[in-house]
Design a protein around this motif. Structure first.
Motif, PDB file in Angstrom:
ATOM      1  N   VAL A   1       1.116   2.799  -3.415  1.00 22.43           N
ATOM      2  CA  VAL A   1      -0.097   3.124  -4.170  1.00 22.43           C
ATOM      3  C   VAL A   1      -0.150   4.595  -4.610  1.00 22.43           C
ATOM      4  CG1 VAL A   1      -2.610   3.376  -3.934  1.00 22.43           C
ATOM      5  CG2 VAL A   1      -1.509   1.196  -3.407  1.00 22.43           C
ATOM      6  N   PRO A   2       0.040   5.574  -3.703  1.00 22.79           N
ATOM      7  CA  PRO A   2      -0.050   6.975  -4.152  1.00 22.79           C
ATOM      8  C   PRO A   2       1.019   7.311  -5.193  1.00 22.79           C
ATOM      9  CG  PRO A   2      -0.173   6.854  -1.768  1.00 22.79           C
ATOM     10  CD  PRO A   2       0.229   5.492  -2.244  1.00 22.79           C
ATOM     11  N   LEU A   3       2.226   6.766  -5.020  1.00 20.39           N
ATOM     12  CA  LEU A   3       3.327   7.033  -5.933  1.00 20.39           C
ATOM     13  C   LEU A   3       2.993   6.531  -7.339  1.00 20.39           C
ATOM     14  CD1 LEU A   3       6.227   8.098  -5.881  1.00 20.39           C
ATOM     15  CD2 LEU A   3       7.005   5.791  -5.359  1.00 20.39           C
TER      16      LEU A   3
ATOM     17  N   MET B   1      11.252   6.066 -14.855  1.00 20.90           N
ATOM     18  CA  MET B   1      10.511   5.986 -13.592  1.00 20.90           C
ATOM     19  C   MET B   1      10.701   4.614 -12.945  1.00 20.90           C
ATOM     20  SD  MET B   1       9.253   8.893 -13.186  1.00 20.90           S
ATOM     21  CE  MET B   1      10.099   9.938 -14.332  1.00 20.90           C
TER      22      MET B   1
ATOM     23  N   GLY C   1      12.174   4.123  -9.354  1.00 22.03           N
ATOM     24  CA  GLY C   1      11.261   3.490  -8.399  1.00 22.03           C
ATOM     25  C   GLY C   1      11.876   2.235  -7.799  1.00 22.03           C
TER      26      GLY C   1
ATOM     27  N   LEU D   1       5.379   0.704 -12.671  1.00 23.74           N
ATOM     28  CA  LEU D   1       5.597   2.098 -13.130  1.00 23.74           C
ATOM     29  C   LEU D   1       5.706   2.150 -14.648  1.00 23.74           C
ATOM     30  CD1 LEU D   1       8.028   3.458 -10.404  1.00 23.74           C
ATOM     31  CD2 LEU D   1       5.892   4.555 -11.127  1.00 23.74           C
TER      32      LEU D   1
ATOM     33  N   ASP E   1      -6.064   5.958 -12.217  1.00 24.57           N
ATOM     34  CA  ASP E   1      -5.942   5.448 -10.855  1.00 24.57           C
ATOM     35  C   ASP E   1      -6.421   3.998 -10.712  1.00 24.57           C
ATOM     36  OD1 ASP E   1      -4.819   7.763 -10.053  1.00 24.57           O
ATOM     37  OD2 ASP E   1      -6.439   8.417  -8.739  1.00 24.57           O
TER      38      ASP E   1
ATOM     39  N   SER F   1       0.823  -1.222   0.000  1.00 26.21           N
ATOM     40  CA  SER F   1       0.000   0.000   0.000  1.00 26.21           C
ATOM     41  C   SER F   1       0.857   1.273   0.000  1.00 26.21           C
ATOM     42  CB  SER F   1      -0.964   0.015   1.185  1.00 26.21           C
ATOM     43  OG  SER F   1      -0.264   0.245   2.385  1.00 26.21           O
ATOM     44  N   PHE F   2       2.112   1.158   0.490  1.00 30.30           N
ATOM     45  CA  PHE F   2       2.952   2.367   0.548  1.00 30.30           C
ATOM     46  C   PHE F   2       3.167   2.963  -0.835  1.00 30.30           C
ATOM     47  CE2 PHE F   2       5.398   0.228   4.269  1.00 30.30           C
ATOM     48  CZ  PHE F   2       4.280   0.354   5.056  1.00 30.30           C
TER      49      PHE F   2
ATOM     50  N   ASN G   1       0.151  12.007 -13.629  1.00 28.83           N
ATOM     51  CA  ASN G   1       1.014  13.093 -14.111  1.00 28.83           C
ATOM     52  C   ASN G   1       1.428  12.877 -15.555  1.00 28.83           C
ATOM     53  OD1 ASN G   1       0.895  14.151 -11.560  1.00 28.83           O
ATOM     54  ND2 ASN G   1       2.896  13.390 -10.909  1.00 28.83           N
TER      55      ASN G   1
ATOM     56  N   ILE H   1      -0.060   5.653  -8.718  1.00 33.17           N
ATOM     57  CA  ILE H   1      -1.197   6.260  -9.420  1.00 33.17           C
ATOM     58  C   ILE H   1      -0.923   7.741  -9.668  1.00 33.17           C
ATOM     59  CG2 ILE H   1      -2.830   4.537  -8.583  1.00 33.17           C
ATOM     60  CD1 ILE H   1      -3.854   6.394  -6.532  1.00 33.17           C
ATOM     61  N   GLY H   2      -0.158   8.371  -8.772  1.00 35.08           N
ATOM     62  CA  GLY H   2       0.209   9.777  -8.992  1.00 35.08           C
ATOM     63  C   GLY H   2       1.040   9.935 -10.253  1.00 35.08           C
ATOM     64  N   THR H   3       2.041   9.076 -10.414  1.00 39.01           N
ATOM     65  CA  THR H   3       2.913   9.171 -11.584  1.00 39.01           C
ATOM     66  C   THR H   3       2.122   8.898 -12.868  1.00 39.01           C
ATOM     67  OG1 THR H   3       4.790   8.512 -10.254  1.00 39.01           O
ATOM     68  CG2 THR H   3       5.028   8.278 -12.626  1.00 39.01           C
TER      69      THR H   3
END
Lengths: 454, 454
Positions: free
Chosen positions: A324-326, A374, A378, A399, A437, A321-322, A333, A328-330
């Motif tokens: 996940v934001p990275l 990326m 990553g 990624l 996402d 889960s750590f 973007n 979907i954010g990438t």
């Protein structure tokens, strides 16, 4: 013309403020008298409300009218509110009627009607005529005081006629010729009027294949035609071809600016505002935004469904889960980068729907390069966080795949929207993020399943 | 003028294709001869490469030159590549030299030099002069063939002079007066030349307070001045005030379009491309994007750090993680809505840094309304997913707080960037999402701690 050009206006506003405190009205008048209305408008906007009103009242009527035409909507409303009807009516009389109509459209309708009642009957009729056309159409923007020449006139007769017209009548680089029914018959460049022999008839030198726009044309269509052909102005005609007025280059620039404003607002994920930002009440801005925000919110709920689906995997490896934001954010973007470029290329006609396959191929190659970078970064980051190697590989491959996927849909959706006659700018940054996402998470958890074996 | 106006160009392209297959070159010529160059350019772009070249070769020289000036960069390169140097040189001779220079700047430098060598010495010198100014400056855009009048001339003498100038010389609505050193001394509207008595001297009717731009001025500054004052053209001068040329309205519209293209690309999270999208090699597009993507990636890593910090909470309540994408996505969307509107308001000068507090107040009220709606919907959704009531409350309050927070920074960062002379559009949608992500998670987990008590 403006002596203030290239000067910062803040120091002038400061000086005006000091003169106002000292009660030296004469110096303010002489300081501003030679200034361009657009500069004076900017100076007024730098002052406080009471100062602004005091300075506005010091301006001679003509100047005040020009300044009223240049200030923003918010200030227009404020100034009109503080000045008696009859003074406003006098000011509007001194403007071209299309500009007067624009000011009247900005203030409450009841007040506008009261002001129109105080104007000269001819001007009042003119303004009411303009206001009778829907907003954002050619009819609303045109200047009806346009020179109408006759084809049978000689250059000499034309020159004599031009000496009689008043200064409000538009005479730019081109003059229009009409026939007996006021139908547009030709156009003559001012240059020919100046350089041809006085005895030549307009019929012999005028261009008869004329581009005009119908009075009901949408303003964006008008701007498209004028910029496509590099015109300075364009005539407006009714259904039967009768010349009603002309729209000039300054209106075209305003339309282009409005259009850009709409595009960037839409691309930011909001319906375009109708007026200036600070002049738009909070409720209206709210209504323009809440629709998209809710649609995106509901769509984004899919990500929750995806995560619930992988609840066991998340329970087994919380570290999943750590990232996940990275991830979907990438993806969002990268998709936003692709779509912003392509939306604009579509808007200026650089690419069209037929280029969709080339766009896709271009973006996929870019996506592979970006995804590789990326992925490598990553992978390193995951190891630095102490993640086991399989998890690091999962993150790296995810990624690469997510960036590639984001660029794929980012290159296909805007031309598809254009094909369906939807403004491609609705494929906004927020829409791209939201679409990437949920699908990005599916890619991630599938890879986790394959690589880590959970 | 264009008989094709308002006609769809695809059917014409189709017809051209059929005529080409039938070998009927004469019909193609007569079909296209009256068309506006800009329409013919669009038709060419609808054809395949070999068809395009065949049709281009059928056009008379003047028409071919105008069309070359109108096609996109990619097609320019392709056509110039397939036509001999001498033919290109002849075409360029028939264009205004600023347009010729623009075409030459699009093709490889070596080839451009070879073509320039084949042009008339005077034109070659002119083009080389223009190309010696940096790209995107006034010098690069100006037309140096501008009418130079003398203040001591009478209207009569002026009219006689105007009859002698060639058709490439710009004569729009205004004419410029220079003194003995070619210094700009005044400007006379064409209208006055036409309407004043022949014996009047220009010195008596010219306007002497003139707005001009230095030859080194950035093109955006030129566009800003011209649109601010609603000019049709603006004179370009050197350091000593000598008149070098004029920049006309059509160039201004092109600059505005380029500027806006840059803004929307930047707002999409990428450095602006220098040319057209499909004409830009994949490597170049990659380089324009990878920087921001990496910066955002590294910043986004903070979200991982935040999540690791709350590892125990996530382990205890895995359901907490289901809402993570929804929360940070909504924050990013709301922030993107705010910032897109404000960036544009800053770009057109509607708001400035001094309005920052008012912007904040406006956006906070909008944020509260939007946050309440999202909070209520999120609360319902959490319950429907079977979340316990404390978790549903956590999600609801987190949504309200995150939206409010996103609107706060979305309203403050763009004016701050403007104050620091950074293009406010760098506060892009992706930047907003990334900034809101980590801080949004801290808000969420803090609320979870307070409400759920983990």
């Amino acid at each position: 013309m403006a002596p203030f050009i290239n000067l910062a206006l803040e120091p002038i506003a400061e000086k005006v403020r000091h003169l106002l405190e000292a009660g030296d009205q004469e110096s303010i008048r002489s300081l501003l008298l030679d200034g361009h209305a657009s500069d004076i408008a900017d100076i007024l906007e730098l002052l406080k409300e009471d100062e602004r009103l005091a300075v506005f009242n010091l301006l001679p009527l003509n100047k005040a009218a020009d300044v009223l035409d240049e200030v923003n909507t918010e200030t227009t409303i404020e100034l009109v509110d503080a000045v008696p009807d009859s003074a406003i009516a006098d000011m509007l009389e001194s403007l071209p009627m299309d500009d007067a109509a624009e000011i009247l459209a900005e203030i409450p309708e009841k007040r506008a009607d009261e002001i129109i009642d105080l104007m000269q009957p001819e001007d009042a009729a003119e303004v009411e005529n303009l206001l009778s056309y829907p907003e954002r159409t050619a009819g609303r923007l045109m200047n009806t005081k346009v020179v109408r020449l006759k084809a049978e006139w000689t250059i000499q007769q034309t020159l004599e006629f031009l000496r009689t017209i008043d200064s409000e009548t538009e005479t730019l680089a081109y003059l229009y010729v009409v026939n007996g029914n006021d139908h547009l018959a030709g156009v003559v460049p001012m240059r020919k009027i100046v350089t041809q022999s006085p005895s030549i008839r307009l019929a012999d030198i005028m261009e008869t294949s004329i581009v005009s726009v119908p009075v009901s044309a949408d303003q964006e269509e008008v701007a498209r035609v004028v910029t496509q052909y590099d015109f300075i102005a364009i005539p407006v005609v009714n259904e039967t071809g009768r010349l009603l007025g002309i729209i000039t280059h300054d209106d075209i620039v305003d339309i282009l600016r409005d259009e850009f404003t709409e595009d960037i607002q839409r691309f930011g994920g909001t319906e375009p505002l109708e007026g200036e930002y600070l002049a738009t009440p909070v409720n209206n801005v709210f209504r323009k935004r809440v629709g998209w925000l809710l649609v995106l919110f509901v769509t984004e709920m899919l990500t929750g469904t995806v995560m619930r689906h992988y609840e066991n995997e998340l329970q087994a490896v919380v570290a999943l889960s750590f990232f996940v934001p990275l991830l979907i954010g990438t993806g969002g973007n990268s998709g936003s980068q692709a779509t912003s470029t392509i939306i604009r290329a579509l808007a200026i006609g650089e690419v069209q729907f037929k280029d969709a396959v080339r766009l896709l191929w271009h973006e996929m190659r870019i996506g592979i390069l970006l995804g590789l970078v990326m992925g490598v970064v990553g992978f390193g980051r995951a190891l630095l966080w102490g993640s086991p190697i399989p998890l690091a590989f999962t993150v790296a491959f995810a990624l690469l795949a997510i960036v590639l996927w984001a660029n794929t849909i980012g290159s296909l959706l805007p031309p598809l929207a254009a094909k369906l006659n939807i403004d491609p700018a609705v494929i906004s940054g927020p829409v791209m993020s939201t679409l990437v996402d949920a699908t990005g998470l599916i890619i991630y958890f599938t890879l986790a399943h394959l690589i880590i074996g959970i």
